[in-house]
Write a protein that holds these residues in place. Structure first.
Motif, PDB file in Angstrom:
ATOM      1  N   ILE A  56       6.395  -0.036   6.591  1.00 46.59           N
ATOM      2  CA  ILE A  56       5.706   0.711   5.540  1.00 46.59           C
ATOM      3  C   ILE A  56       4.358   0.054   5.279  1.00 46.59           C
ATOM      4  N   LEU A  99       1.442  -0.705   3.082  1.00 44.82           N
ATOM      5  CA  LEU A  99       1.188  -0.714   1.645  1.00 44.82           C
ATOM      6  C   LEU A  99      -0.236  -1.135   1.306  1.00 44.82           C
ATOM      7  N   LYS A 144      -1.989   0.086  -1.799  1.00 39.07           N
ATOM      8  CA  LYS A 144      -0.970   0.620  -2.705  1.00 39.07           C
ATOM      9  C   LYS A 144      -0.276  -0.475  -3.509  1.00 39.07           C
ATOM     10  N   SER A 145      -0.311  -1.702  -2.987  1.00 38.20           N
ATOM     11  CA  SER A 145       0.392  -2.801  -3.633  1.00 38.20           C
ATOM     12  C   SER A 145      -0.427  -4.076  -3.518  1.00 38.20           C
ATOM     13  N   GLU A 196      13.404   2.412   0.970  1.00 39.44           N
ATOM     14  CA  GLU A 196      12.549   3.439   1.563  1.00 39.44           C
ATOM     15  C   GLU A 196      12.249   4.542   0.543  1.00 39.44           C
ATOM     16  N   TRP A 201       9.697   3.381  -2.082  1.00 37.45           N
ATOM     17  CA  TRP A 201       8.330   3.361  -1.577  1.00 37.45           C
ATOM     18  C   TRP A 201       7.942   4.702  -0.954  1.00 37.45           C
ATOM     19  N   SER A 202       8.760   5.742  -1.162  1.00 35.65           N
ATOM     20  CA  SER A 202       8.476   7.114  -0.730  1.00 35.65           C
ATOM     21  C   SER A 202       8.244   7.237   0.768  1.00 35.65           C
TER      22      SER A 202
END
Length: 152
Positions: A58, A60, A63-64, A134, A137-138
């Motif tokens: 994923i 990120l 986003k993070s 999962e 975190w979409s």
């Protein structure tokens, strides 16, 4: 015990003579421990070699603030999760690029390996289903790691 030599003051003086530009040039912008893509490829290859199941990467970035890439994988049993985690930790240390922090290696239900810009979660299948990272975190859990990362 800390021993100071006669050379210590000279070293600190020499360090303080560096200009701001020289200090800034030494800072790597691409990540704490090396190029992110290389480290991600190393982790994914190691997981594949160790027969980790349902590997999902994923992205990120942006986003993070915690990490840039989160990788989630499963082992068939606690022993398999332990073997995967131990081998991955050893591989990362052998490269000399990462100072890893590990949680959960005692029970091996959920092992978290923090490798700086990449965080790896290794689960037993039942525990992974219960926590369902999962979904949090979409990300579609059916997306394979190679599809989640367009660069691969």
């Amino acid at each position: 015990m800390y021993w100071l030599s006669e050379r210590t003051p000279a070293l600190s003086t020499e360090t303080s003579r560096r200009t701001k530009e020289e200090t800034a040039a030494a800072v790597r912008v691409i990540g704490e421990d090396g190029p992110l893509e290389e480290m991600e490829a190393l982790v994914l290859e190691t997981l594949d070699d160790d027969k980790a199941e349902d590997v999902v990467a994923i992205d990120l970035r942006g986003k993070s603030s915690v990490t840039d890439i989160m990788i989630i994988a499963s082992g068939r049993s606690s022993r398999h999760v332990s073997a995967i985690a131990t081998h991955l930790i050893d591989t990362l240390k052998e490269t000399g690029r990462v100072k890893t922090r590990v949680e959960g290696l005692q029970t091996c239900d959920w092992v978290l390996i923090d490798a700086g810009d990449i965080v790896i979660h290794l689960f037993r299948p039942e525990v992974r289903t219960f926590y369902n990272l999962e979904k949090m975190w979409s990300v579609d859990p059916e997306t394979p790691a190679s599809a989640a990362d367009p660069a691969v």
